[in-house]
Design an enzyme around this catalytic site. Structure first.
Site, short mmCIF file in Angstrom:
data_model
loop_
_atom_site.label_atom_id
_atom_site.label_comp_id
_atom_site.label_asym_id
_atom_site.label_seq_id
_atom_site.Cartn_x
_atom_site.Cartn_y
_atom_site.Cartn_z
N TYR A 25 -17.08 -11.87 -5.22
CA TYR A 25 -16.30 -12.46 -6.32
C TYR A 25 -15.37 -11.40 -6.93
O TYR A 25 -15.33 -11.19 -8.13
CB TYR A 25 -17.24 -13.05 -7.38
CG TYR A 25 -16.60 -14.10 -8.26
CD1 TYR A 25 -16.30 -15.36 -7.75
CD2 TYR A 25 -16.31 -13.86 -9.61
CE1 TYR A 25 -15.73 -16.34 -8.54
CE2 TYR A 25 -15.74 -14.84 -10.41
CZ TYR A 25 -15.45 -16.08 -9.87
OH TYR A 25 -14.89 -17.05 -10.66
N GLY A 26 -14.64 -10.71 -6.05
CA GLY A 26 -13.62 -9.78 -6.52
C GLY A 26 -12.37 -10.55 -6.92
O GLY A 26 -12.42 -11.77 -7.13
N GLN A 28 -9.68 -11.43 -5.21
CA GLN A 28 -9.32 -12.50 -4.27
C GLN A 28 -10.39 -13.59 -4.24
O GLN A 28 -10.08 -14.78 -4.21
CB GLN A 28 -9.14 -11.91 -2.86
CG GLN A 28 -8.53 -12.85 -1.85
CD GLN A 28 -7.11 -13.27 -2.17
OE1 GLN A 28 -6.82 -14.46 -2.25
NE2 GLN A 28 -6.22 -12.31 -2.36
N GLN A 86 -18.17 -5.64 5.74
CA GLN A 86 -18.27 -7.00 6.25
C GLN A 86 -19.21 -7.13 7.44
O GLN A 86 -20.01 -8.08 7.51
CB GLN A 86 -16.88 -7.54 6.62
CG GLN A 86 -16.04 -7.94 5.42
CD GLN A 86 -14.77 -8.68 5.81
OE1 GLN A 86 -14.60 -9.10 6.95
NE2 GLN A 86 -13.88 -8.86 4.85
N HIS A 108 -8.56 -11.47 6.13
CA HIS A 108 -8.01 -10.33 6.87
C HIS A 108 -8.78 -10.28 8.19
O HIS A 108 -9.99 -10.49 8.23
CB HIS A 108 -8.19 -9.04 6.08
CG HIS A 108 -7.64 -7.81 6.77
ND1 HIS A 108 -6.48 -7.83 7.52
CD2 HIS A 108 -8.10 -6.53 6.82
CE1 HIS A 108 -6.24 -6.61 7.99
NE2 HIS A 108 -7.22 -5.81 7.59
N GLY A 134 -5.32 -11.98 -5.68
CA GLY A 134 -6.05 -13.14 -6.17
C GLY A 134 -5.59 -13.65 -7.53
O GLY A 134 -5.57 -14.86 -7.78
N GLU A 195 0.57 -0.97 5.70
CA GLU A 195 -0.13 -0.10 4.74
C GLU A 195 0.09 1.37 5.05
O GLU A 195 0.36 2.18 4.16
CB GLU A 195 -1.64 -0.40 4.78
CG GLU A 195 -2.02 -1.76 4.22
CD GLU A 195 -3.45 -2.14 4.54
OE1 GLU A 195 -3.91 -3.17 4.01
OE2 GLU A 195 -4.12 -1.43 5.33
N GLU A 227 12.56 10.01 -11.93
CA GLU A 227 13.57 9.70 -10.92
C GLU A 227 13.00 9.24 -9.58
O GLU A 227 13.63 8.44 -8.89
CB GLU A 227 14.50 10.91 -10.71
CG GLU A 227 15.29 11.31 -11.95
CD GLU A 227 16.12 10.18 -12.52
OE1 GLU A 227 16.53 9.26 -11.77
OE2 GLU A 227 16.36 10.19 -13.75
N SER A 252 23.95 0.52 -8.98
CA SER A 252 25.31 1.03 -9.13
C SER A 252 25.93 1.27 -7.75
O SER A 252 25.22 1.46 -6.75
CB SER A 252 25.30 2.34 -9.91
OG SER A 252 24.72 3.38 -9.13
#
Length: 332
Positions: A25-26, A28, A86, A108, A134, A195, A227, A252
Site C-alpha cells: 500500500y505504497g 502506487q 517481489q 513493472h 500513484g 532511468e 542555474e 528566450s
C-alpha cells in the site's frame, strides 16, 4: 503498429464477483486500490502491520491482511512491492496460494521478464502500468479524468487475460486517457534504459558536472545551483507540456540558440555509444543480474555510491537554498 484502447474497449463487468488483492500500500498501491474500490471493484489490501502504510490503509477504510491471506482470497493479485523483494514475496507467500484460473498483475515487468518470478502455466499474467505516480493516478480519477497506462499480456491461461487487464485499467480510470499495448520485454527494457541513461543517471550526472564546472571556474556555488539544478524544473515542465520544440519556442531566443548550437557538444557520439552499451547490458540481463547480486550481498556498492552522492557539495548548497523556498518545504 501502435494499439490504444479506451473506455469503449473495456468492460468493468468482467471484474464483478472478483476480488483484487493489492500487495503493498505504497503510493502506487494506494492510488490503484482506492480507484478500483470507487469503481465498484472488491479490493483486498496487504501491508505490513505497524507500518505507516498499514495505518494509512486503515484510515482509508481497508482492513489489511497478510500477503498469504490476500493471495488466498484474491482472484487478481497485483504485486506492488519494490522490484528487489517481489520474487521473495511471490515464492514464499503468493505461489502456495496461486490456484488455477487466478491472475497475477504487475505495474513493472522486471521480475517476469528477467525470470525472477516464474508463474505456473495455469494463471493469467498481465501488466497494467500507469504512466504517472500513484498520487496523480488518484487525483486524475477524482477529477473524472485518467492517467494513460501501458497494458501487456505475458500469459493468457484463461483466454480472457486481455479483457481482464483492460477492465482493470478501466477501473483505474486509465482507459479515459488511453491504454497503450506493449510487451513485458519492451516496458522493462525501455523503463530501465530511461532511468539509467536519461531520467536519473543521465540527468543527475549532467547537473553535477555543470555545477562542478561553474564552481571550479570560481563562480559562487549558490549561483551555480540555481542555474544548473533549480531552473531545470521550468525546462522539464515545458518539455512535458509542449515537447522539445514547444520548449524551444517558450524560452528566450538566446537560450534556444545555445540549445541548438551547443547541445550536441555535450551529448556527443561517444555519449550515444555509451547509451547503446547501457541498453545492451539491460537487454542481455547483465544489469538485472548485477542488481540482484547487489541486493543478495546487502547492497555494499549501492550504499557506498549513495553516501558519496549525499556528500557532494551540491547537496549542502541545495539544502540551504531550499530553506529560502517555503513552497518546497511540504516535500522535504
Amino acid at each position: 503498429m501502435l494499439k490504444i484502447y479506451y473506455d469503449k474497449d473495456a468492460d468493468l463487468n468482467i471484474l464483478k464477483g472478483k476480488k483484487v488483492a493489492i500487495i503493498g500500500y505504497g503510493i502506487q498501491g494506494r492510488g490503484q486500490a482506492l480507484n478500483l474500490r470507487d469503481s465498484g471493484v472488491e479490493v483486498i489490501v496487504s501491508e505490513l502491520e505497524g507500518t505507516d502504510n498499514y495505518k494509512l490503509a486503515v484510515q482509508d477504510g481497508f482492513k489489511p491482511v497478510t500477503v498469504s491471506e490476500a493471495a488466498k482470497l484474491g482472484d487478481i493479485i497485483q504485486i506492488l512491492t519494490q522490484d528487489h523483494v517481489q520474487a521473495k514475496v511471490y515464492k514464499e507467500y503468493i505461489k502456495p496460494n496461486l490456484k488455477k484460473g487466478k491472475a497475477l498483475c504487475f505495474s513493472h515487468g522486471f521480475n517476469i521478464h528477467f525470470k525472477q518470478i516464474k508463474p505456473s502455466k495455469n494463471v493469467d499474467v498481465f501488466m497494467v502500468a500507469p504512466k504517472g505516480p500513484g498520487a496523480l493516478v488518484r487525483k486524475m480519477y477524482q477529477e473524472g479524468k485518467g492517467v494513460p497506462c501501458l497494458v501487456a499480456i505475458f500469459q493468457d491461461a484463461t483466454g480472457n487475460a486481455l479483457k481482464l487487464a483492460l477492465a482493470y485499467a478501466k477501473g483505474l480510470g486509465a482507459a479515459k486517457a488511453g491504454v497503450i499495448e506493449t510487451t513485458f520485454k519492451e516496458e522493462t527494457e525501455t523503463d530501465l534504459f530511461g532511468e539509467q541513461a536519461v531520467l536519473c543517471g543521465g540527468a543527475s550526472e549532467l547537473i553535477k558536472a555543470g555545477f562542478d564546472t561553474l564552481v571550479e571556474a570560481g563562480y559562487q556555488p549558490e549561483i551555480a545551483y540555481f542555474e544548473v539544478l533549480h531552473e531545470l524544473k521550468l525546462i522539464t515542465d515545458l518539455i512535458q507540456e509542449t515537447g522539445i520544440a514547444g520548449m524551444r519556442r517558450r524560452v528566450s531566443n538566446t537560450a534556444c540558440y545555445g540549445d541548438l548550437t551547443r547541445g550536441k557538444r555535450i551529448i556527443t557520439e561517444k555519449t550515444r555509444k555509451e547509451m547503446k552499451k547501457i541498453l545492451k547490458e539491460i537487454q542481455s540481463g547483465k544489469f538485472a543480474r548485477e542488481w540482484i547480486r547487489e541486493n543478495e550481498a546487502a547492497r555494499p556498492n549501492f550504499n557506498k555510491l549513495l553516501k558519496e552522492g549525499d556528500e557532494h557539495q551540491i547537496e549542502a548548497v541545495g539544502k540551504k537554498l531550499r530553506e529560502m523556498m517555503p513552497w518546497m518545504k511540504k516535500n522535504a
